[in-house]
Design a protein around this motif. Structure first.
Motif, PDB file in Angstrom:
ATOM      1  N   SER A  68       0.832  -1.212   0.000  1.00 37.45           N
ATOM      2  CA  SER A  68       0.000   0.000   0.000  1.00 37.45           C
ATOM      3  C   SER A  68       0.866   1.262   0.000  1.00 37.45           C
ATOM      4  O   SER A  68       0.478   2.288  -0.538  1.00 37.45           O
ATOM      5  N   PHE A  69       2.069   1.177   0.576  1.00 33.33           N
ATOM      6  CA  PHE A  69       2.994   2.320   0.542  1.00 33.33           C
ATOM      7  C   PHE A  69       3.449   2.582  -0.897  1.00 33.33           C
ATOM      8  O   PHE A  69       3.400   3.708  -1.390  1.00 33.33           O
ATOM      9  N   PHE A  70       3.865   1.521  -1.599  1.00 32.04           N
ATOM     10  CA  PHE A  70       4.369   1.689  -2.962  1.00 32.04           C
ATOM     11  C   PHE A  70       3.273   2.147  -3.932  1.00 32.04           C
ATOM     12  O   PHE A  70       3.548   2.862  -4.884  1.00 32.04           O
ATOM     13  N   TYR A  71       2.021   1.705  -3.665  1.00 33.98           N
ATOM     14  CA  TYR A  71       0.927   2.046  -4.582  1.00 33.98           C
ATOM     15  C   TYR A  71       0.005   3.115  -4.005  1.00 33.98           C
ATOM     16  O   TYR A  71      -1.132   3.248  -4.440  1.00 33.98           O
ATOM     17  N   SER A  72       0.508   3.900  -3.049  1.00 36.94           N
ATOM     18  CA  SER A  72      -0.382   4.858  -2.376  1.00 36.94           C
ATOM     19  C   SER A  72      -0.995   5.870  -3.351  1.00 36.94           C
ATOM     20  O   SER A  72      -2.171   6.216  -3.233  1.00 36.94           O
ATOM     21  N   GLU A  73      -0.228   6.317  -4.342  1.00 40.23           N
ATOM     22  CA  GLU A  73      -0.777   7.296  -5.302  1.00 40.23           C
ATOM     23  C   GLU A  73      -1.886   6.666  -6.134  1.00 40.23           C
ATOM     24  O   GLU A  73      -2.916   7.294  -6.391  1.00 40.23           O
ATOM     25  N   VAL A  74      -1.685   5.421  -6.523  1.00 38.07           N
ATOM     26  CA  VAL A  74      -2.701   4.701  -7.302  1.00 38.07           C
ATOM     27  C   VAL A  74      -3.967   4.522  -6.460  1.00 38.07           C
ATOM     28  O   VAL A  74      -5.088   4.724  -6.934  1.00 38.07           O
ATOM     29  N   LEU A  75      -3.785   4.174  -5.183  1.00 35.76           N
ATOM     30  CA  LEU A  75      -4.926   3.893  -4.306  1.00 35.76           C
ATOM     31  C   LEU A  75      -5.740   5.146  -3.990  1.00 35.76           C
ATOM     32  O   LEU A  75      -6.902   5.053  -3.610  1.00 35.76           O
ATOM     33  N   ARG A  76      -5.128   6.288  -4.149  1.00 35.82           N
ATOM     34  CA  ARG A  76      -5.853   7.544  -3.866  1.00 35.82           C
ATOM     35  C   ARG A  76      -6.474   8.146  -5.124  1.00 35.82           C
ATOM     36  O   ARG A  76      -7.057   9.223  -5.077  1.00 35.82           O
ATOM     37  N   ASN A  77      -6.319   7.453  -6.257  1.00 35.42           N
ATOM     38  CA  ASN A  77      -6.845   7.957  -7.522  1.00 35.42           C
ATOM     39  C   ASN A  77      -8.126   7.199  -7.885  1.00 35.42           C
ATOM     40  O   ASN A  77      -8.094   5.999  -8.150  1.00 35.42           O
ATOM     41  N   GLU A  78      -9.261   7.897  -7.870  1.00 31.58           N
ATOM     42  CA  GLU A  78     -10.568   7.254  -8.092  1.00 31.58           C
ATOM     43  C   GLU A  78     -10.647   6.539  -9.442  1.00 31.58           C
ATOM     44  O   GLU A  78     -11.230   5.465  -9.550  1.00 31.58           O
ATOM     45  N   GLU A  79     -10.069   7.145 -10.477  1.00 30.74           N
ATOM     46  CA  GLU A  79     -10.120   6.525 -11.813  1.00 30.74           C
ATOM     47  C   GLU A  79      -9.400   5.178 -11.819  1.00 30.74           C
ATOM     48  O   GLU A  79      -9.885   4.200 -12.376  1.00 30.74           O
ATOM     49  N   TYR A  80      -8.209   5.142 -11.204  1.00 30.81           N
ATOM     50  CA  TYR A  80      -7.462   3.887 -11.130  1.00 30.81           C
ATOM     51  C   TYR A  80      -8.215   2.853 -10.299  1.00 30.81           C
ATOM     52  O   TYR A  80      -8.275   1.680 -10.637  1.00 30.81           O
ATOM     53  N   ARG A  81      -8.809   3.320  -9.206  1.00 27.69           N
ATOM     54  CA  ARG A  81      -9.505   2.392  -8.296  1.00 27.69           C
ATOM     55  C   ARG A  81     -10.624   1.646  -9.023  1.00 27.69           C
ATOM     56  O   ARG A  81     -10.822   0.458  -8.813  1.00 27.69           O
ATOM     57  N   LYS A  82     -11.335   2.366  -9.894  1.00 32.33           N
ATOM     58  CA  LYS A  82     -12.455   1.756 -10.618  1.00 32.33           C
ATOM     59  C   LYS A  82     -11.981   0.630 -11.531  1.00 32.33           C
ATOM     60  O   LYS A  82     -12.734  -0.288 -11.844  1.00 32.33           O
ATOM     61  N   ARG A  83     -10.736   0.720 -11.979  1.00 33.46           N
ATOM     62  CA  ARG A  83     -10.235  -0.257 -12.944  1.00 33.46           C
ATOM     63  C   ARG A  83      -9.472  -1.408 -12.277  1.00 33.46           C
ATOM     64  O   ARG A  83      -8.999  -2.317 -12.957  1.00 33.46           O
ATOM     65  N   MET A  84      -9.350  -1.376 -10.950  1.00 32.31           N
ATOM     66  CA  MET A  84      -8.599  -2.431 -10.253  1.00 32.31           C
ATOM     67  C   MET A  84      -9.501  -3.572  -9.827  1.00 32.31           C
ATOM     68  O   MET A  84     -10.648  -3.364  -9.442  1.00 32.31           O
ATOM     69  N   ASP A  85      -8.964  -4.769  -9.895  1.00 34.38           N
ATOM     70  CA  ASP A  85      -9.694  -5.954  -9.451  1.00 34.38           C
ATOM     71  C   ASP A  85      -9.886  -5.875  -7.934  1.00 34.38           C
ATOM     72  O   ASP A  85      -8.946  -5.538  -7.212  1.00 34.38           O
ATOM     73  N   PRO A  86     -11.090  -6.194  -7.435  1.00 32.08           N
ATOM     74  CA  PRO A  86     -11.334  -6.142  -5.987  1.00 32.08           C
ATOM     75  C   PRO A  86     -10.375  -7.021  -5.182  1.00 32.08           C
ATOM     76  O   PRO A  86     -10.037  -6.695  -4.042  1.00 32.08           O
TER      77      PRO A  86
END
Length: 214
Positions: A68-86
């Motif tokens: 979660s530290f390495f991907y923190s920017e991705v995790l805070r981006n709503e557009e990216y979140r929508k495209r990630m597998d649950p």
């Protein structure tokens, strides 16, 4: 001095946690391979790995918090979140919410576990166990949540010991290689920094187990 000076290299095999819940075919392939290597290795059964019940949680805590530290920017981006597998998003979110004390506890455990693992290798040169405890599952079965939750610990329980302490480990096919058996692996691990010795032992094991294929 090393136990090598006393003759054959010693391979320790740990207790039942590392066989619990295994498919019969996996256990059979493992012990068949062990029988074939007894000519060149001394087998020491029932060695114990320290604090084994705490390994999974500590490894998971460290993995999720680092992920979660390495991907923190991705995790805070709503557009990216929508495209990630649950299945990817949920554990990473759990890592974001993890308390500092839990992570500190997991890291402290990792250090003490690793130092105890050095001591285990005072008595043996290598440790062997099945790599995964079940045959490779079908993809469609793993789409079923409950089947996935059951299978995952059986697939990662044995390798995660080495992931946590950082000692070198190698997986060698232990099943028949003629296409009549699903893959099974024998995992061989060695002393910290002794990667070359583990590769050499692996080559020797391969030669003994699969003499008709080498």
């Amino acid at each position: 001095g090393s136990s090598k000076s006393k003759g054959k290299p010693r391979i320790g095999i740990p207790g039942e946690r590392y066989f619990d819940g295994a498919d019969k075919s996996i256990v059979k392939a493992f012990w068949n391979a062990i029988e074939k290597i007894r000519s060149e290795f001394e087998i020491v059964e029932g060695i114990s790995i320290p604090d084994e019940s705490k390994v999974s949680r500590a490894r998971r805590s460290i993995m999720l918090s680092e992920g979660s530290f390495f991907y923190s920017e991705v995790l805070r981006n709503e557009e990216y979140r929508k495209r990630m597998d649950p299945d990817v998003l949920a554990p990473l979110d759990a890592g974001l919410k993890m308390g500092r004390m839990e992570l500190m506890g997991a890291q402290a455990f990792r250090l003490s576990f690793t130092s105890k693992m050095f001591a285990v290798f005072n008595d043996v040169d290598y440790i062997a166990m099945p790599t995964c405890l079940i045959e490779p599952p079908k993809l469609e079965d793993m789409l079923d949540r409950s089947k996935y939750a059951h299978a995952r610990p059986l697939l990662i329980r044995n390798p995660e010991v080495w992931n946590l302490c950082g000692f070198p480990a190698l997986s060698i096919p232990s099943h028949r290689l003629d296409g009549h058996a699903l893959p099974a692996g024998l995992q061989i691990a060695g002393k910290y920094g002794d990667d070359v010795a583990v590769l050499e032992a692996g080559r020797q094991i391969w030669r003994l187990v699969h003499s008709n294929f080498s």
